[in-house]
Design a protein around this motif. Structure first.
Motif, short mmCIF file in Angstrom:
data_model
loop_
_atom_site.label_atom_id
_atom_site.label_comp_id
_atom_site.label_asym_id
_atom_site.label_seq_id
_atom_site.Cartn_x
_atom_site.Cartn_y
_atom_site.Cartn_z
N SER A 9 0.82 -1.22 0.00
CA SER A 9 0.00 0.00 0.00
C SER A 9 0.85 1.26 0.00
O SER A 9 0.48 2.28 -0.60
N GLU A 10 2.01 1.23 0.66
CA GLU A 10 2.89 2.40 0.74
C GLU A 10 3.94 2.44 -0.36
O GLU A 10 4.80 3.33 -0.36
N ARG A 11 3.90 1.47 -1.27
CA ARG A 11 4.85 1.40 -2.38
C ARG A 11 6.28 1.45 -1.87
O ARG A 11 7.12 2.22 -2.35
N MET A 12 6.59 0.62 -0.89
CA MET A 12 7.91 0.62 -0.28
C MET A 12 8.91 -0.11 -1.16
O MET A 12 8.76 -1.30 -1.45
N LEU A 13 9.95 0.60 -1.57
CA LEU A 13 11.04 0.03 -2.36
C LEU A 13 12.29 -0.09 -1.49
O LEU A 13 12.31 0.34 -0.34
N GLU A 14 13.31 -0.68 -2.04
CA GLU A 14 14.56 -0.89 -1.32
C GLU A 14 15.09 0.41 -0.72
O GLU A 14 15.24 1.42 -1.41
N GLY A 15 15.34 0.37 0.59
CA GLY A 15 15.92 1.52 1.29
C GLY A 15 14.93 2.53 1.81
O GLY A 15 15.32 3.47 2.50
N ASP A 16 13.64 2.39 1.50
CA ASP A 16 12.65 3.35 1.99
C ASP A 16 12.46 3.23 3.50
O ASP A 16 12.39 2.12 4.03
N PRO A 17 12.36 4.35 4.22
CA PRO A 17 12.22 4.31 5.67
C PRO A 17 10.77 4.06 6.10
O PRO A 17 9.82 4.41 5.38
N PHE A 18 10.62 3.45 7.27
CA PHE A 18 9.30 3.29 7.87
C PHE A 18 9.45 3.15 9.37
O PHE A 18 10.53 2.84 9.89
N ARG A 19 8.35 3.41 10.07
CA ARG A 19 8.30 3.24 11.52
C ARG A 19 7.42 2.05 11.89
O ARG A 19 6.56 1.67 11.09
N VAL A 20 7.61 1.50 13.07
CA VAL A 20 6.76 0.44 13.59
C VAL A 20 6.12 0.94 14.88
O VAL A 20 6.83 1.27 15.84
N LEU A 21 4.79 1.05 14.88
CA LEU A 21 4.06 1.58 16.02
C LEU A 21 3.07 0.55 16.54
O LEU A 21 2.62 -0.33 15.81
N ILE A 22 2.69 0.71 17.81
CA ILE A 22 1.72 -0.17 18.46
C ILE A 22 0.51 0.66 18.85
O ILE A 22 0.64 1.74 19.43
N GLU A 23 -0.68 0.15 18.51
CA GLU A 23 -1.92 0.79 18.96
C GLU A 23 -2.80 -0.26 19.63
O GLU A 23 -2.60 -1.47 19.47
N ASN A 24 -3.77 0.18 20.41
CA ASN A 24 -4.66 -0.75 21.12
C ASN A 24 -5.57 -1.49 20.15
O ASN A 24 -5.83 -1.05 19.07
#
Length: 294
Positions: free
Chosen positions: A279-294
């Protein structure tokens, strides 16, 4: 995507060899682009407003024209000339662009530029420009056949539900609290599509032969599909209750953690990861965060 900058317009007259300031305008300029990950086109606006006017600066007019360079074509550009006064009144230009990327596996960028033209009775015209090249368009995202555009440097959030996968959420939270990256824009994770690197991340964090309690599998963090896994260096760590003996609970930015969690939690994680990358069109080297929600 929004880029805010400032412009100062000034007028002068030369009398008997002496140059004298006769007016000025202090202007805020907003360059704003908007699009969708499933569209090959996007819009771009230039919004300008004078917040301070003095002397002959009050007589100035402003208009503009958009142009482009790179892997794109332009469909429309309009920025009608209007009087800059009064203060705090916005003048708007709008343009539309479309990527020329069509080949499978291709990606490209486009620079949108606004040339702003100032006119004023009895003074020569003046120009200023603002530009933006934040969009990357591609037909290279795994699992997608369409063409779309994103802002590649923005670290979008991969969100896990604590209520849906409590053991996964607990492991990620403890791993990030121990100093491992991924929770913030300052220290994001970065996507890897290199299968050999992903396998090495998994093998180092969750080696074969390690006992798995019934109904559980080994989860690693940072996720194996990131460049920050153990293949990039560091040491292994774990936490109390993770059923991995003889591995200490380390701290620090480098390394990876492992924890035995319910298989259902890890199956959920795999589905979330794949859907997020598509969905985010993530290619090699693209940054992302990992978050937790209830």
């Amino acid at each position: 995507m929004c880029l805010v900058s400032g412009i100062r317009y000034t007028t002068y007259r030369t009398v008997n060899g002496h140059r004298r300031l006769t007016g000025s305008a202090d202007i805020v300029a907003i360059n704003y682009s908007y699009g969708e990950t499933n569209l090959p086109s996007w819009g771009n606006q230039a919004d300008v407003s004078a917040y301070r006017l003095w002397g002959d600066g009050k007589k100035a007019f402003i208009g503009g024209k958009a142009s482009k360079s790179g892997s794109c074509k332009q469909h429309e550009s309009k920025f009608p000339t209007k009087k800059l006064a009064p203060v705090n009144s916005w003048k708007l230009g709008e343009s539309f662009f479309e990527t020329t990327i069509t080949r499978h596996g291709a990606k490209g960028r486009c620079t949108n530029k606004w040339t702003l033209r100032f006119t004023n009775p009895s003074y020569p015209p003046a120009k200023s420009s603002i530009k933006m090249n934040e969009f990357r368009c591609d037909r290279a995202t795994l699992g997608r056949n369409d063409i779309g555009c994103v802002i590649p440097w923005y670290a979008s959030p991969l969100i896990y539900s604590k209520s849906r996968a409590p053991q996964l959420a607990s492991h990620v939270t403890r791993a990030q609290n121990s100093g491992l990256p991924g929770a913030s824009f300052k220290h994001p994770l970065h996507r890897t599509t290199d299968e050999a690197r992903r396998k090495r991340n998994r093998d180092l964090a969750c080696p074969d032969g390690e006992t798995r309690p019934p109904g559980k599998t080994c989860d690693e963090y940072p996720v194996a599909t990131s460049q920050e896994g153990l293949a990039s260096g560091g040491k292994r760590r774990t936490f109390p209750g993770c059923s991995i003996p003889n591995v200490p609970s380390r701290t620090g930015l480098k390394g990876a953690s492992a924890c035995m969690i319910h298989k259902a939690d890890q199956d959920y994680q795999g589905g979330k990861n794949n859907a997020f990358y598509r969905s985010e069109r993530m290619l090699e080297g693209d940054p992302f965060r990992v978050l937790i929600e209830n």
